[in-house]
Design an enzyme around this catalytic site. Structure first.
Site, PDB file in Angstrom:
ATOM      1  N   TYR A 106      -7.584   1.567   8.050  1.00  0.00           N
ATOM      2  CA  TYR A 106      -6.840   0.390   8.531  1.00  0.00           C
ATOM      3  C   TYR A 106      -7.749  -0.585   9.291  1.00  0.00           C
ATOM      4  CZ  TYR A 106      -2.563   2.262   6.723  1.00  0.00           C
ATOM      5  OH  TYR A 106      -1.605   2.714   5.834  1.00  0.00           O
ATOM      6  N   HIS A 108       7.528  -2.849   6.516  1.00  0.00           N
ATOM      7  CA  HIS A 108       6.513  -1.785   6.518  1.00  0.00           C
ATOM      8  C   HIS A 108       5.492  -1.980   7.643  1.00  0.00           C
ATOM      9  CE1 HIS A 108       7.349  -0.739   2.001  1.00  0.00           C
ATOM     10  NE2 HIS A 108       8.269  -0.266   2.821  1.00  0.00           N
ATOM     11  N   CYS A 125       2.127   3.129  20.088  1.00  0.00           N
ATOM     12  CA  CYS A 125       1.741   4.362  20.788  1.00  0.00           C
ATOM     13  C   CYS A 125       2.675   5.481  20.348  1.00  0.00           C
ATOM     14  CB  CYS A 125       1.809   4.154  22.300  1.00  0.00           C
ATOM     15  SG  CYS A 125       1.449   5.678  23.193  1.00  0.00           S
ATOM     16  N   GLU A 182       4.502  -9.443 -14.008  1.00  0.00           N
ATOM     17  CA  GLU A 182       4.984  -8.701 -15.175  1.00  0.00           C
ATOM     18  C   GLU A 182       6.329  -8.067 -14.804  1.00  0.00           C
ATOM     19  OE1 GLU A 182       1.848  -5.820 -15.397  1.00  0.00           O
ATOM     20  OE2 GLU A 182       2.483  -4.893 -13.516  1.00  0.00           O
TER      21      GLU A 182
HETATM   22  C1  BJW Z   1       1.551 -10.354  -8.870  1.00  0.00           C
HETATM   23  C2  BJW Z   1       0.320 -10.950  -8.700  1.00  0.00           C
HETATM   24  C3  BJW Z   1       0.331 -12.327  -8.587  1.00  0.00           C
HETATM   25  C4  BJW Z   1      -0.056  -8.914  -8.838  1.00  0.00           C
HETATM   26  N1  BJW Z   1       1.483 -13.005  -8.660  1.00  0.00           N
HETATM   27  N2  BJW Z   1       2.703 -11.033  -8.942  1.00  0.00           N
HETATM   28  C5  BJW Z   1      10.359  11.324  -3.800  1.00  0.00           C
HETATM   29  C6  BJW Z   1       9.485  12.081  -3.049  1.00  0.00           C
HETATM   30  C7  BJW Z   1       9.073  11.661  -1.784  1.00  0.00           C
HETATM   31  C8  BJW Z   1       9.523  10.471  -1.229  1.00  0.00           C
HETATM   32  C9  BJW Z   1      10.381   9.715  -2.004  1.00  0.00           C
HETATM   33  C10 BJW Z   1      10.804  10.145  -3.263  1.00  0.00           C
HETATM   34  N3  BJW Z   1      11.622   9.185  -3.789  1.00  0.00           N
HETATM   35  C11 BJW Z   1      11.728   8.186  -2.904  1.00  0.00           C
HETATM   36  C12 BJW Z   1      10.995   8.495  -1.802  1.00  0.00           C
HETATM   37  C13 BJW Z   1      10.857   7.641  -0.609  1.00  0.00           C
HETATM   38  C14 BJW Z   1       9.515   6.937  -0.546  1.00  0.00           C
HETATM   39  C15 BJW Z   1       9.189   6.341  -1.909  1.00  0.00           C
HETATM   40  O1  BJW Z   1       9.657   5.292  -2.290  1.00  0.00           O
HETATM   41  N4  BJW Z   1       8.347   6.999  -2.669  1.00  0.00           N
HETATM   42  C16 BJW Z   1       8.085   6.550  -4.032  1.00  0.00           C
HETATM   43  C17 BJW Z   1       6.588   6.348  -4.215  1.00  0.00           C
HETATM   44  C18 BJW Z   1       8.684   7.534  -4.983  1.00  0.00           C
HETATM   45  N5  BJW Z   1       9.673   5.894   0.453  1.00  0.00           N
HETATM   46  C19 BJW Z   1       9.446   6.113   1.731  1.00  0.00           C
HETATM   47  O2  BJW Z   1       8.975   7.177   2.152  1.00  0.00           O
HETATM   48  C20 BJW Z   1       9.837   5.009   2.684  1.00  0.00           C
HETATM   49  N6  BJW Z   1      10.670   5.512   3.693  1.00  0.00           N
HETATM   50  C21 BJW Z   1      11.901   5.977   3.435  1.00  0.00           C
HETATM   51  O3  BJW Z   1      12.381   6.006   2.309  1.00  0.00           O
HETATM   52  O4  BJW Z   1      12.583   6.369   4.559  1.00  0.00           O
HETATM   53  C22 BJW Z   1      13.924   6.895   4.394  1.00  0.00           C
HETATM   54  C23 BJW Z   1      14.951   5.885   4.820  1.00  0.00           C
HETATM   55  C24 BJW Z   1      15.019   4.650   4.200  1.00  0.00           C
HETATM   56  C25 BJW Z   1      15.995   3.726   4.579  1.00  0.00           C
HETATM   57  C26 BJW Z   1      16.870   4.030   5.573  1.00  0.00           C
HETATM   58  C27 BJW Z   1      16.814   5.278   6.205  1.00  0.00           C
HETATM   59  C28 BJW Z   1      15.834   6.188   5.813  1.00  0.00           C
HETATM   60  C29 BJW Z   1       8.593   4.427   3.350  1.00  0.00           C
HETATM   61  C30 BJW Z   1       7.709   3.699   2.380  1.00  0.00           C
HETATM   62  C31 BJW Z   1       6.438   3.228   3.076  1.00  0.00           C
HETATM   63  C32 BJW Z   1       5.512   2.493   2.127  1.00  0.00           C
HETATM   64  N7  BJW Z   1       4.291   2.254   2.781  1.00  0.00           N
HETATM   65  C33 BJW Z   1       3.271   1.492   2.085  1.00  0.00           C
HETATM   66  C34 BJW Z   1       2.023   1.491   2.995  1.00  0.00           C
HETATM   67  C35 BJW Z   1       2.279   0.553   4.184  1.00  0.00           C
HETATM   68  C36 BJW Z   1       1.086   0.328   5.014  1.00  0.00           C
HETATM   69  C37 BJW Z   1      -0.104  -0.154   4.210  1.00  0.00           C
HETATM   70  O5  BJW Z   1      -0.115  -1.274   3.682  1.00  0.00           O
HETATM   71  O6  BJW Z   1      -1.061   0.631   4.132  1.00  0.00           O
HETATM   72  O7  BJW Z   1       3.710   0.185   1.812  1.00  0.00           O
HETATM   73  S1  BJW Z   1       2.879   2.146   0.452  1.00  0.00           S
HETATM   74  C38 BJW Z   1       2.627   0.568  -0.290  1.00  0.00           C
HETATM   75  O8  BJW Z   1       3.621   0.349  -1.324  1.00  0.00           O
HETATM   76  C39 BJW Z   1       2.886  -0.456   0.805  1.00  0.00           C
HETATM   77  C40 BJW Z   1       3.657  -1.498   0.058  1.00  0.00           C
HETATM   78  O9  BJW Z   1       4.388  -2.307   0.963  1.00  0.00           O
HETATM   79  C41 BJW Z   1       4.505  -0.687  -0.881  1.00  0.00           C
HETATM   80  C42 BJW Z   1       5.033  -1.486  -2.067  1.00  0.00           C
HETATM   81  O10 BJW Z   1       3.992  -1.933  -2.873  1.00  0.00           O
HETATM   82  P1  BJW Z   1       4.127  -3.333  -3.630  1.00  0.00           P
HETATM   83  O11 BJW Z   1       4.153  -4.422  -2.642  1.00  0.00           O
HETATM   84  O12 BJW Z   1       5.227  -3.284  -4.612  1.00  0.00           O
HETATM   85  O13 BJW Z   1       2.688  -3.418  -4.343  1.00  0.00           O
HETATM   86  P2  BJW Z   1       2.253  -2.894  -5.813  1.00  0.00           P
HETATM   87  O14 BJW Z   1       0.768  -2.879  -5.837  1.00  0.00           O
HETATM   88  O15 BJW Z   1       2.939  -1.639  -6.155  1.00  0.00           O
HETATM   89  O16 BJW Z   1       2.810  -4.014  -6.802  1.00  0.00           O
HETATM   90  C43 BJW Z   1       2.292  -5.333  -6.814  1.00  0.00           C
HETATM   91  C44 BJW Z   1       3.071  -6.128  -7.863  1.00  0.00           C
HETATM   92  O17 BJW Z   1       2.646  -7.477  -7.799  1.00  0.00           O
HETATM   93  C45 BJW Z   1       2.819  -5.648  -9.305  1.00  0.00           C
HETATM   94  O18 BJW Z   1       4.052  -5.567 -10.021  1.00  0.00           O
HETATM   95  C46 BJW Z   1       1.953  -6.754  -9.914  1.00  0.00           C
HETATM   96  O19 BJW Z   1       2.200  -6.976 -11.303  1.00  0.00           O
HETATM   97  C47 BJW Z   1       2.367  -7.947  -9.111  1.00  0.00           C
HETATM   98  N8  BJW Z   1       1.314  -8.950  -8.957  1.00  0.00           N
HETATM   99  N9  BJW Z   1      -0.641  -9.928  -8.707  1.00  0.00           N
HETATM  100  C48 BJW Z   1       2.655 -12.274  -8.841  1.00  0.00           C
HETATM  101  N10 BJW Z   1      -0.835 -13.005  -8.451  1.00  0.00           N
END
Ligand code: BJW
Length: 239
Positions: free
Chosen positions: A58, A113, A121, A208
């Site tokens: 980070y 996020h 802390c 996409e």
């Molecule tokens: C373009 C472009 C351009 C490119 N123009 N477009 C099974 C097992 C275990 C856990 C789970 C499970 N099923 C579900 C879960 C829950 C889990 C989860 O979802 N897991 C899945 C992987 C299966 N989720 C969690 O654990 C979350 N918490 C939770 O559910 O708590 C329970 C609860 C919820 C609600 C109420 C009460 C309780 C927490 C999730 C935390 C995610 N953290 C991260 C890291 C954050 C810190 C950091 O940055 O390091 O967040 S992971 C990472 O993924 C980051 C992002 O915010 C997140 C989403 O990614 P994003 O933004 O979609 O990026 P990409 O790369 O995936 O996609 C980019 C897109 O842009 C692509 O489509 C490209 O095509 C496009 N693109 N260039 C337009 N120029």
């Protein structure tokens, strides 16, 4: 579908909106998860096992965000313009931990996020500005204890921030936009279903088709800096 200018708008953004600002996405071929394993840097277990390694990951991203070339792009600016000129409420819910929406001028913004430029802390929960590196030997200004400071980000298995406010906004919105997110991470990937059930028009603007593309009524595929300003211009013609 032409929305009414008094309609409430909720916009979910993901890494794709910041990609053209020079910030890496996660799940693309050259994305962050192709270089490091989620289990090593983005879970509470990882931080417990290897706090120095997680801090290094980070700290490097925080330094990257401060580089002179990193700035909001036309898509961030278009959303700030929409918020300033749309008569109804506009809420941006971002999954991104960068500060490019704020720098562009978005004011009604939730970082579900967390934020790279803040620390939290683990002992007392205090959240504080964090412009520089974090380390395990640092002391919390609020409680005076050492070793608990961590990035104010939401890792897998942790509950995203401000969920009640987000769900309330989704249930009240008439237009839901999802921009630059792959639709792989919950709960954000489920927001479209909540908005749709509430009667909102739903539009995906992404490079996409995302994992949840079939859940959206409309799809606009292309680079965020092109499709987002064009879509916002069309919306503002109705004002
Ligand atoms: C373009 C472009 C351009 C490119 N123009 N477009 C099974 C097992 C275990 C856990 C789970 C499970 N099923 C579900 C879960 C829950 C889990 C989860 O979802 N897991 C899945 C992987 C299966 N989720 C969690 O654990 C979350 N918490 C939770 O559910 O708590 C329970 C609860 C919820 C609600 C109420 C009460 C309780 C927490 C999730 C935390 C995610 N953290 C991260 C890291 C954050 C810190 C950091 O940055 O390091 O967040 S992971 C990472 O993924 C980051 C992002 O915010 C997140 C989403 O990614 P994003 O933004 O979609 O990026 P990409 O790369 O995936 O996609 C980019 C897109 O842009 C692509 O489509 C490209 O095509 C496009 N693109 N260039 C337009 N120029």
């Amino acid at each position: 579908m032409t929305p009414n200018p008094t309609d409430a708008v909720v916009i979910l953004t993901g890494a794709g909106i910041s990609q053209e600002s020079g910030i890496a996405t996660f799940r693309e071929a050259d994305g962050i998860w192709a270089k490091v394993r989620i289990e090593d840097v983005a879970t509470p277990d990882a931080f417990q096992r290897d706090p120095d390694g997680v801090h290094a990951f980070y700290n490097a991203r925080r330094r990257g965000l401060a580089e002179p070339g990193i700035a909001p792009n036309a898509a961030h600016h278009a959303l700030a313009t929409l918020e300033a000129r749309w008569p109804g409420p506009v809420l941006v819910v971002t999954q991104n931990i960068d500060d490019l929406h704020e720098r562009a001028g978005s004011r009604t913004l939730i970082h579900m996020h967390g934020e790279l430029l803040k620390s939290r802390c683990a002992h007392c929960g205090a959240v504080a500005p964090c412009p520089g590196d974090l380390a395990t030997d640092m002391t919390c200004d609020a409680c005076g204890r050492t070793g608990g400071l961590r990035p104010h980000v939401v890792w897998f298995g942790e509950v995203p921030l401000e969920m009640e406010r987000i769900y309330a906004a989704l249930e009240a919105c008439a237009l839901f936009l999802s921009i630059g997110t792959s639709g792989h991470v919950y709960p954000a990937a489920g927001f479209v279903s909540i908005a749709r059930t509430a009667g909102a028009h739903t539009v995906e603007l992404n490079l996409e088709a995302s994992a949840g593309a079939t859940l959206f009524a409309d799809h606009i595929h292309g680079r965020a800096t092109e499709v987002v300003p064009a879509y916002v211009d069309r919306l503002l013609q109705a004002v």
